[in-house]
Design an enzyme around this catalytic site. Structure first.
Site, PDB file in Angstrom:
ATOM      1  CE  LYS A  93      -3.931  -2.307   2.159  1.00 55.48           C
ATOM      2  NZ  LYS A  93      -4.622  -2.672   3.408  1.00 55.48           N
ATOM      3  CD  GLN A 139      -3.294  -3.980   6.671  1.00 54.85           C
ATOM      4  OE1 GLN A 139      -3.232  -3.008   5.918  1.00 54.85           O
ATOM      5  NE2 GLN A 139      -3.921  -5.089   6.331  1.00 54.85           N
ATOM      6  CG  ASP A 196      -9.132   0.917   5.259  1.00 51.17           C
ATOM      7  OD1 ASP A 196      -9.002   0.710   4.034  1.00 51.17           O
ATOM      8  OD2 ASP A 196      -8.475   0.335   6.130  1.00 51.17           O
TER       9      ASP A 196
END
Ligand code: NAD
Length: 303
Positions: free
Chosen positions: A56, A100, A123
């Site tokens: 990422k 994460q 997210d």
């Protein structure tokens, strides 16, 4: 039926997105004096999470963003993760925050995600953004469902030469089934399909006659986490099949929730695993970070 289905190449679509986002980052930098910034929080040393985070950050940099990270030990306390979130919440140069998942030990993501500023929630998992999705009023959409929708748009359009030209497909008259009802994938992807006028069925581990229900669908989204659960007879001839699942078999191979070769015998279009939804999830994290930046600063840039 379809002997040569359209293989929905998520890597290629993600690469098209990267070029598009690089141009958008340059526009942001020209107006703001700095590129959009992604803040990454990784707790623990789960090898898969480390690989995902490295990928990422690498992709973000390739798209012209700048990144910062907090890497915490697996034994990190709740308040230490909270401190990392607060740091990125306060930093002017950070526009999107990625925490994460999964978190190790007893750390509760349901308590930590709501601490992320909703306008930096790259997210799209903050309850505020989930609420906006539910009410159909914009907000930041979760990455995997959003990436899945772009692959569906590519299937409906028969290709994607550029992101600007890719129409958001109207799914009026089409039946969609989503197998899986997690808050990360199943539920939100169903909401996005509904927004596009599909008639949506949610299926899950307690759904009776699952193969028959799936075989009625024009669009099948599999988000279960069971290797090759979806077989040929589950797929309506000519359906579009979007396989979100990532499963490792006993011999170390990565497979989806759909038996791919069998799916190819029935589907009109199908995503491979790997190389389908996965790369799009990463591209959408970058897309959302750029969107967070543009929205928070009121920049006149269309994402
Ligand atoms: P989850 O475990 O939270 O949810 C799984 C869902 O599947 C549940 O709603 C459950 O009811 C349903 N289910 C379980 N067994 C079933 C069965 N036998 N029949 C029908 N439904 C069943 O998982 P998740 O986070 O939603 O992830 C689903 C899959 O997608 C996993 O393989 C995960 O690794 C993958 N995933 C991929 C990406 C990506 O970028 N490609 C992103 C997120 C998740």
């Amino acid at each position: 039926m379809a002997t040569n289905p359209y293989i929905l190449d998520g890597k290629a679509l993600a690469a098209t997105f990267h070029g598009y986002l690089r141009a958008k980052s340059n526009e942001v930098a020209a107006k703001l004096g700095r590129p959009p910034g992604l803040g990454v929080i990784l707790v623990g040393d789960n090898p898969a999470s480390r690989t995902y985070v490295a990928n990422k950050e690498k992709t973000a940099i390739a798209c012209g963003l700048h990144t910062a990270d907090h890497k915490l030990a697996a034994a990190a306390r709740f308040d230490e993760v909270q401190e990392a979130i607060n740091d990125f919440n306060a930093r002017e140069d950070i526009d999107g925050i990625l925490l994460q998942l999964p978190l190790p030990g007893s750390l509760d993501s349901k308590k930590l995600i709501p601490m992320i500023r909703p306008d930096k929630d790259a997210d799209g998992l903050h309850p505020f953004n989930q609420g906006l999705l539910m009410s159909g009023s914009g907000g930041i959409k979760p990455c995997t469902p959003l990436g899945t929708m772009y692959l569906l748009d590519m299937a409906m359009a028969g290709g994607c030469a550029s992101i600007e030209q890719l129409p958001a497909a109207d799914l009026s008259g089409l039946r969609a089934i989503v197998v899986g009802r997690s808050i990360l994938v199943g539920k939100p992807v169903g909401m996005l399909l509904l927004e596009r006028n599909a008639t949506v069925t949610y299926a899950h581990s307690k759904t009776p006659e699952l193969p028959q229900r799936c075989a009625e669908a024009d669009i099948l989204v599999a988000a279960v986490g069971r290797a090759e659960l979806v077989r040929k007879e589950w797929i309506k001839p000519g359906a579009i099949v979007l396989d979100v699942g990532i499963n490792r078999t006993a011999d170390g191979k990565l497979v989806g929730d759909v038996a791919f070769a069998e799916g190819c015998e029935r589907a009109r279009a199908i995503t491979p695993v790997p190389g389908g939804v996965g790369p799009m999830t990463v591209a959408m994290l970058i897309r959302n970070t750029v969107q967070c930046c543009v929205d928070r600063h009121g920049l006149a840039i269309r994402i």
